[in-house]
Design a protein around this motif. Sequence first.
Motif, PDB file in Angstrom:
ATOM      1  N   VAL A  64       0.877  -1.480  -0.017  1.00  0.00           N
ATOM      2  CA  VAL A  64       0.122   0.008   0.036  1.00  0.00           C
ATOM      3  C   VAL A  64       0.825   0.958   0.109  1.00  0.00           C
ATOM      4  CG1 VAL A  64      -1.558   1.205   1.461  1.00  0.00           C
ATOM      5  CG2 VAL A  64      -1.837  -1.163   1.109  1.00  0.00           C
ATOM      6  N   PHE A  65       2.010   1.392   0.946  1.00  0.00           N
ATOM      7  CA  PHE A  65       2.850   2.428   0.814  1.00  0.00           C
ATOM      8  C   PHE A  65       3.659   2.707  -0.166  1.00  0.00           C
ATOM      9  CE2 PHE A  65       6.487   5.030   2.420  1.00  0.00           C
ATOM     10  CZ  PHE A  65       5.902   5.769   3.362  1.00  0.00           C
ATOM     11  N   PHE A  66       4.092   1.739  -0.791  1.00  0.00           N
ATOM     12  CA  PHE A  66       4.933   1.923  -2.131  1.00  0.00           C
ATOM     13  C   PHE A  66       4.111   2.139  -3.263  1.00  0.00           C
ATOM     14  CE2 PHE A  66       8.221   0.943   1.174  1.00  0.00           C
ATOM     15  CZ  PHE A  66       9.010   1.801   0.980  1.00  0.00           C
ATOM     16  N   GLY A  67       3.087   1.393  -3.257  1.00  0.00           N
ATOM     17  CA  GLY A  67       2.218   1.181  -4.391  1.00  0.00           C
ATOM     18  C   GLY A  67       1.315   2.373  -4.715  1.00  0.00           C
ATOM     19  N   PHE A  68       1.162   3.229  -3.554  1.00  0.00           N
ATOM     20  CA  PHE A  68       0.003   4.281  -3.709  1.00  0.00           C
ATOM     21  C   PHE A  68       0.354   5.455  -4.752  1.00  0.00           C
ATOM     22  CE2 PHE A  68      -2.367   8.116  -2.455  1.00  0.00           C
ATOM     23  CZ  PHE A  68      -3.611   7.679  -2.520  1.00  0.00           C
ATOM     24  N   TYR A  69       1.706   5.857  -4.862  1.00  0.00           N
ATOM     25  CA  TYR A  69       2.009   6.880  -5.479  1.00  0.00           C
ATOM     26  C   TYR A  69       1.983   6.571  -7.092  1.00  0.00           C
ATOM     27  CZ  TYR A  69       5.092  10.468  -7.828  1.00  0.00           C
ATOM     28  OH  TYR A  69       5.232  11.361  -8.898  1.00  0.00           O
ATOM     29  N   PRO A  70       2.576   5.431  -7.380  1.00  0.00           N
ATOM     30  CA  PRO A  70       2.366   5.062  -9.034  1.00  0.00           C
ATOM     31  C   PRO A  70       1.004   4.821  -9.327  1.00  0.00           C
ATOM     32  CG  PRO A  70       4.343   3.452  -7.714  1.00  0.00           C
ATOM     33  CD  PRO A  70       3.466   4.347  -6.654  1.00  0.00           C
ATOM     34  N   ALA A  71       0.092   4.283  -8.383  1.00  0.00           N
ATOM     35  CA  ALA A  71      -1.392   4.040  -8.694  1.00  0.00           C
ATOM     36  C   ALA A  71      -2.038   5.546  -8.872  1.00  0.00           C
ATOM     37  CB  ALA A  71      -1.926   3.126  -7.620  1.00  0.00           C
ATOM     38  N   ARG A  72      -1.675   6.322  -7.910  1.00  0.00           N
ATOM     39  CA  ARG A  72      -2.406   7.722  -7.961  1.00  0.00           C
ATOM     40  C   ARG A  72      -1.931   8.261  -9.314  1.00  0.00           C
ATOM     41  NH1 ARG A  72      -4.969  10.930  -5.126  1.00  0.00           N
ATOM     42  NH2 ARG A  72      -4.405  13.231  -5.186  1.00  0.00           N
ATOM     43  N   ARG A  73      -0.622   7.970  -9.513  1.00  0.00           N
ATOM     44  CA  ARG A  73      -0.051   8.813 -10.891  1.00  0.00           C
ATOM     45  C   ARG A  73      -0.730   8.270 -12.377  1.00  0.00           C
ATOM     46  NH1 ARG A  73       6.027  10.449 -11.938  1.00  0.00           N
ATOM     47  NH2 ARG A  73       6.077   9.237 -13.847  1.00  0.00           N
ATOM     48  N   ALA A  74      -1.128   6.910 -12.087  1.00  0.00           N
ATOM     49  CA  ALA A  74      -2.061   6.320 -13.191  1.00  0.00           C
ATOM     50  C   ALA A  74      -3.237   6.792 -13.171  1.00  0.00           C
ATOM     51  CB  ALA A  74      -1.858   4.637 -13.075  1.00  0.00           C
ATOM     52  N   SER A  75      -3.754   7.020 -12.221  1.00  0.00           N
ATOM     53  CA  SER A  75      -5.134   7.438 -12.046  1.00  0.00           C
ATOM     54  C   SER A  75      -5.468   8.947 -12.692  1.00  0.00           C
ATOM     55  CB  SER A  75      -5.874   7.322 -10.641  1.00  0.00           C
ATOM     56  OG  SER A  75      -5.424   8.362  -9.931  1.00  0.00           O
ATOM     57  N   LYS A  76      -4.293   9.663 -12.327  1.00  0.00           N
ATOM     58  CA  LYS A  76      -4.367  10.994 -12.746  1.00  0.00           C
ATOM     59  C   LYS A  76      -4.216  11.098 -14.264  1.00  0.00           C
ATOM     60  CE  LYS A  76      -4.369  13.128  -8.788  1.00  0.00           C
ATOM     61  NZ  LYS A  76      -4.639  14.379  -7.844  1.00  0.00           N
ATOM     62  N   LEU A  77      -3.638  10.335 -15.090  1.00  0.00           N
ATOM     63  CA  LEU A  77      -3.558  10.372 -16.419  1.00  0.00           C
ATOM     64  C   LEU A  77      -4.752  10.915 -17.198  1.00  0.00           C
ATOM     65  CD1 LEU A  77      -1.155   7.188 -16.962  1.00  0.00           C
ATOM     66  CD2 LEU A  77      -0.531   9.694 -17.140  1.00  0.00           C
ATOM     67  N   GLN A  78      -4.664  11.844 -18.599  1.00  0.00           N
ATOM     68  CA  GLN A  78      -5.681  12.021 -19.126  1.00  0.00           C
ATOM     69  C   GLN A  78      -5.932  11.058 -20.161  1.00  0.00           C
ATOM     70  OE1 GLN A  78      -7.693  14.689 -18.768  1.00  0.00           O
ATOM     71  NE2 GLN A  78      -6.593  15.405 -16.683  1.00  0.00           N
ATOM     72  N   PRO A  79      -7.227  10.680 -20.391  1.00  0.00           N
ATOM     73  CA  PRO A  79      -7.479   9.677 -21.373  1.00  0.00           C
ATOM     74  C   PRO A  79      -6.957   9.995 -22.916  1.00  0.00           C
ATOM     75  CG  PRO A  79      -9.463  10.356 -20.515  1.00  0.00           C
ATOM     76  CD  PRO A  79      -8.487  10.988 -19.492  1.00  0.00           C
ATOM     77  N   VAL A  80      -7.107  11.028 -23.234  1.00  0.00           N
ATOM     78  CA  VAL A  80      -6.971  11.888 -24.435  1.00  0.00           C
ATOM     79  C   VAL A  80      -5.301  11.303 -24.935  1.00  0.00           C
ATOM     80  CG1 VAL A  80      -6.482  13.678 -25.778  1.00  0.00           C
ATOM     81  CG2 VAL A  80      -8.749  13.326 -24.508  1.00  0.00           C
ATOM     82  N   GLU A  81      -4.543  11.814 -23.498  1.00  0.00           N
ATOM     83  CA  GLU A  81      -3.040  11.676 -24.074  1.00  0.00           C
ATOM     84  C   GLU A  81      -2.600  10.289 -24.001  1.00  0.00           C
ATOM     85  OE1 GLU A  81      -1.841  14.474 -21.090  1.00  0.00           O
ATOM     86  OE2 GLU A  81      -3.008  15.959 -21.919  1.00  0.00           O
ATOM     87  N   CYS A  82      -3.305   9.395 -23.140  1.00  0.00           N
ATOM     88  CA  CYS A  82      -2.878   8.080 -23.114  1.00  0.00           C
ATOM     89  C   CYS A  82      -3.267   7.306 -24.500  1.00  0.00           C
ATOM     90  CB  CYS A  82      -3.724   7.353 -21.916  1.00  0.00           C
ATOM     91  SG  CYS A  82      -3.166   7.866 -20.280  1.00  0.00           S
ATOM     92  N   LEU A  83      -4.435   7.821 -24.938  1.00  0.00           N
ATOM     93  CA  LEU A  83      -4.713   7.167 -26.367  1.00  0.00           C
ATOM     94  C   LEU A  83      -3.897   7.547 -27.494  1.00  0.00           C
ATOM     95  CD1 LEU A  83      -8.519   7.260 -25.992  1.00  0.00           C
ATOM     96  CD2 LEU A  83      -7.274   5.127 -26.036  1.00  0.00           C
TER      97      LEU A  83
END
Lengths: 265, 407
Positions: free
Chosen positions: B385-404
């Motif tokens: 939880v501690f070390f996985g949270f930051y990467p997971a949060r970063r993933a969730s903040k990505l913009q769908p348009v840019e990802c596609l």
Amino acid sequence: MLMDSTRAQDAMQRVLIDVIDVKKSYVTNLVTTPVLHGVNFSMQRGEFVAIMGQSGSGKSTLMNILGCLDTPSDGEYRLDGKQVSALSRAQLAVLRNKTIGFVFQSFNLLKRMTIQDNVALPLIYAGVSRAEARRRASQQLENVGLGEYGQRQPNQLSGGQQQRVAIARALVADPPLVLADEPTGNLDTKTSVEIMSLLTRLNREAKQSIILVTHEPDVAAYASRLVRLKDGLVLYDGPAATGLQQMRTEQLEQELGMPASEVSE
Amino acid sequence: MKFGHIFAEAFRAMLANPLRTMLTMLGIIIGIASVVLMLAIGDGIKKFIDKQLAVLGSNLILVQSDTRKSPGARARTGTTQTLTIDDAEAINRLSSVAGAVPVLNTFSQIAYGNTNANAQVQGTTSATFVIRNLRLGAGIGLSEVDVTSASRVAVLGKKIAEELFYKNDPIGQSIRIDNQSFQVIGVLDNEGQSFDMGDVGQIVLVPISTARVSLVRMQTPRSVAYIVAQSKTAEGVNEMVRDIEEVLRDRHRIRADDPDDFRVVNFGEIAKQGEAIGKGLAFALGFIGAVSLVVGGIGIMNIMLVSVTERTREIGIRMAIGARPSDVLWQFLIEAIAICLVSGIVGIAISMGLAAAVNATGMFELTVGVRAILIATLFSGFIGVFFGFYPARRASKLQPVECLRYE
């Protein structure tokens, strides 16, 4: 009076998309680049609309806004009766999940999943149980003629087959709108015809509303209505046949350097 | 989206890159194994000491004679006998003392019929059964009368009884100790090591009076080798030591500025030292474990960040078809937690294997308890939880348009 209000309600229900004076600009390094200058466009349920435009016309930006992947900087966008600009990212995701089925140029199937699970994924995000999602996915795969391929991986299928899987995925949650972004861009002519026939059949038989973004006139010809964009504004909005004819004329004029009417004289 | 589904996807993602996943897991595996072993060693030492104390009795001290600091060579401890049976009785009368027994030791040949064995013979009094927690498997123990009348009776340890009598009943049989006849009146039930008797199963107990008369030659008739005393309470041990020192100095007429002619050995203290060594070892392992877990956690964070970048397009596709930011967050967070939990399980398995290997040598008992497993599992989950949270949060903040658009 009573009749009027029912008619108004009827009209409301028939309208799927209402875009009113939508503007969009991007800010990079403190420089604001306007892309859409005020687009107006509305669409009834059951329509098959092609959106065309050269690169830089704002075509992709408009598609992203219509697909609720991006929000307008200004103006109003109403989809299926919902005011989109007011929604949070999570609400937009739910709206996309329930309202829009995407078909992309590069198919965009998830590599590590079976075909069946790929098709079932929108239902999984909608909270449908895995068994039910898989059952409906199989059904949808039958509809696009790939019933046998459910347990395969995406890379075991041809491009045309992958795009049909993508169409099955777009349809599985029964969304009011299918948004196809250059669906034939990575396909050969023969396969393109198959895919376009499938989309046309969906529109005719199931009254599926479809927006098709393309730069190929041959592909746009499958649609009944054409919207042409130029420099962030709507250049033409009307029947596809007339619009495409007009486009050909323009092209000819450009090549000859004079109005086509003069040539014919 | 349901958790079962997310977990299934997490395992699929882990298996997509097995070598990388395994290398990522290594730090956590080592960390968890160290932590579990640390807990096992801590428990093992505590159990070992408890068991020792249970064998030798708790709150015991031993009083040895010590040479006077006279000019010239100093003789080895215990070689001159300054303690007597009367000292033992005086100690026994102290209010802080629960019981005190004088001891005389000798190593003798024990024979029954034509079988014989060598064993430690300890001359003592009946109180030894009480203060050392000795239990009888058969027969009776030494009595006051046996001591006063110097009867030729003996109580045998379990193993020596088996050695001499095999399956026959030893009670009432006559054995010879140093060629003198003794009657067996009881057999002990205890096992294990005692601080001054060695293996309790191999001991032979006789009345101290008999030992003095027949088996052990001492400089003076009432001398004893040492005295074992037990305090009434665990807290009272130090008070008892002071009382004993006082009464012995008085009895031995030692002047205020002269040193003692005896030495008090506190077994509680020795046990505490053992415990301290164990704690030190456990602390060192715990430190290694903690460092390894932090480094491993950083490794997981790093790999998760790489994974988020690699799967940008996948994130875009998922978002387009309806994954909410929270769905993406959970997906990556659970992937990190799954990596940690699997590492934790592997770490626990390795530590259990090592513990089993140590146990197989028979020198020391290591048990990986439920508590250790629970702590390790919770800890590995926490790291995820501690070390996985930051990467997971970063993933969730990505913009769908840019990802596609991402290739």
